[in-house]
Enzyme design. Structure first.
Site, mmCIF file in Angstrom:
data_model
loop_
_atom_site.group_PDB
_atom_site.id
_atom_site.type_symbol
_atom_site.label_atom_id
_atom_site.label_comp_id
_atom_site.label_asym_id
_atom_site.label_seq_id
_atom_site.Cartn_x
_atom_site.Cartn_y
_atom_site.Cartn_z
ATOM 1 N N HIS A 98 0.807 -1.220 0.000
ATOM 2 C CA HIS A 98 0.000 0.000 0.000
ATOM 3 C C HIS A 98 0.840 1.269 0.000
ATOM 4 O O HIS A 98 0.301 2.364 -0.196
ATOM 5 C CB HIS A 98 -0.961 -0.003 1.197
ATOM 6 N N ASP A 125 -9.728 -0.754 3.509
ATOM 7 C CA ASP A 125 -8.575 -1.295 4.223
ATOM 8 C C ASP A 125 -8.985 -1.770 5.610
ATOM 9 O O ASP A 125 -9.815 -1.143 6.269
ATOM 10 C CB ASP A 125 -7.500 -0.202 4.366
ATOM 11 N N HIS A 127 -6.921 -1.670 7.965
ATOM 12 C CA HIS A 127 -6.112 -0.833 8.859
ATOM 13 C C HIS A 127 -6.320 0.646 8.544
ATOM 14 O O HIS A 127 -6.796 1.013 7.474
ATOM 15 C CB HIS A 127 -4.632 -1.192 8.688
ATOM 16 N N ASP A 129 -3.779 2.936 8.377
ATOM 17 C CA ASP A 129 -2.655 3.447 7.582
ATOM 18 C C ASP A 129 -2.388 4.921 7.852
ATOM 19 O O ASP A 129 -1.934 5.656 6.972
ATOM 20 C CB ASP A 129 -2.913 3.227 6.080
ATOM 21 N N HIS A 142 3.963 1.049 4.624
ATOM 22 C CA HIS A 142 2.625 0.842 4.072
ATOM 23 C C HIS A 142 1.546 1.180 5.095
ATOM 24 O O HIS A 142 0.387 1.351 4.724
ATOM 25 C CB HIS A 142 2.453 -0.581 3.512
ATOM 26 N N ASP A 229 -7.398 -2.228 -0.853
ATOM 27 C CA ASP A 229 -6.468 -3.153 -0.198
ATOM 28 C C ASP A 229 -7.195 -4.473 0.007
ATOM 29 O O ASP A 229 -8.282 -4.509 0.591
ATOM 30 C CB ASP A 229 -6.019 -2.564 1.140
ATOM 31 N N ASP A 231 -6.839 -6.675 2.083
ATOM 32 C CA ASP A 231 -7.114 -7.068 3.463
ATOM 33 C C ASP A 231 -8.390 -6.451 4.028
ATOM 34 O O ASP A 231 -8.797 -6.776 5.145
ATOM 35 C CB ASP A 231 -5.915 -6.806 4.382
ATOM 36 N N GLU A 274 -1.602 -4.869 -2.049
ATOM 37 C CA GLU A 274 -1.330 -5.853 -1.003
ATOM 38 C C GLU A 274 -1.646 -7.291 -1.390
ATOM 39 O O GLU A 274 -1.675 -8.176 -0.531
ATOM 40 C CB GLU A 274 -2.052 -5.488 0.307
#
Length: 292
Positions: A98, A125, A127, A129, A142, A229, A231, A274
């Site tokens: 990312h 995402d 997360h 980030d 990332h 992303d 994830d 990712e």
């Protein structure tokens, strides 16, 4: 609806995993091609211009080499993304981890500024980030990309080249988030970033918050950059990522959001990041991303 109906998709490969802790995302662009990305786009009646993969040369000690690679990729992504938009194309950035978005979103933001259009970012995402060098638990870049793009000033001069252009945190939306570090949580609140986490999605569904976002973008005449992303998805449907977090988006939730964004015509650029084919199961995650 957008006033830019793209007919040419510019695929911009960024083969790097320098910003991540796990190796393997450097193979992501080719895995997406093997999974049929070009054929799927052409099947929609779109012209595809595959500009190939940028692979920075390796040199120097490992920590310095990884940092230099991230900056080199950012410069390339920013330039090629801007050129794609300026020539009437729709840039699709194939990551890579990312950290590539430091460059991809910068190029988009530069083009939007010249066009007098507000740039919006939808950050799919697990997360946030939004860590910075001072608060990051891991030190992996990332996990800092969005903070840099929103103008946090803890990054040194190497990240301040002409390739870097910022976005307004008030125009950034996190979606599908479920793993945010304490320091970045406070920073997200202070900066006014919208967070549509899995708690919100569980309570309201995916459609209500996305419909509100679409209306905001349309009212502002804005350009939406989608940073996808893998994830953000639940690991049960998309296992090919080095930072899995349980409790993510289902296939149908993500697909519905993509349908809504497509129908609204607000998306003008895209990251797919990712994807780590080394961790995939018979190409399952790559096929899912191509479908989305």
């Amino acid at each position: 609806m957008t006033d830019r109906a793209p007919t040419r998709i510019d695929l911009i490969g960024l083969a790097t995993d320098a910003g991540a802790s796990a190796r393997g995302a450097t193979m992501g662009p080719e895995a997406l091609r093997i999974a049929g990305l070009v054929e799927a786009l052409e099947g929609l009646g779109l012209s595809v211009n595959d500009t190939g993969d940028f692979r920075p040369a390796e040199s120097g000690p490992k920590p310095e080499r990884r940092r230099a690679e991230i900056i080199s990729v950012a410069e390339d992504a920013s330039r090629r993304g801007y050129e794609a938009l300026a020539s009437g194309g729709f840039p699709v950035f194939l990551g890579g981890d990312h950290s590539i978005s430091m460059g991809s979103v910068s190029g988009v933001a530069r083009w939007c500024e010249e066009q007098g259009k507000p740039a919006f970012v939808l950050w799919f995402d697990a997360h946030g980030d939004f860590n910075t060098p001072a608060i990051s638990p891991s030190g992996n870049l990332h996990g800092m990309a969005l903070a840099l793009l929103c103008g946090e000033d803890e990054f040194d001069d190497a990240f301040g080249g002409t390739w870097r252009h910022e976005v307004d945190p008030a125009n950034v939306t996190l979606f599908g988030t479920r793993s945010i570090d304490p320091g970045e949580r406070s920073l997200l609140i202070e900066r006014g970033v919208e967070v549509i986490d899995m708690r919100v999605i569980d309570e309201q569904g995916a459609t209500i918050p996305i419909r509100r976002l679409i209306e905001r973008i349309q009212d502002a005449g804005g350009h939406l950059h989608l940073s996808l992303d893998v994830d953000a998805m639940d690991p049960s449907v998309a296992p090919a990522v080095g930072t899995t977090v349980p409790g993510g988006l289902t296939y149908r939730e993500a697909h519905l959001v993509m349908e809504m964004l497509h129908d609204a015509g607000v998306v003008g650029s895209l990251d797919i990041v990712e994807l780590n084919p080394f961790l995939d199961h018979a190409g399952r995650s790559a096929l899912l991303l191509v479908d989305l």
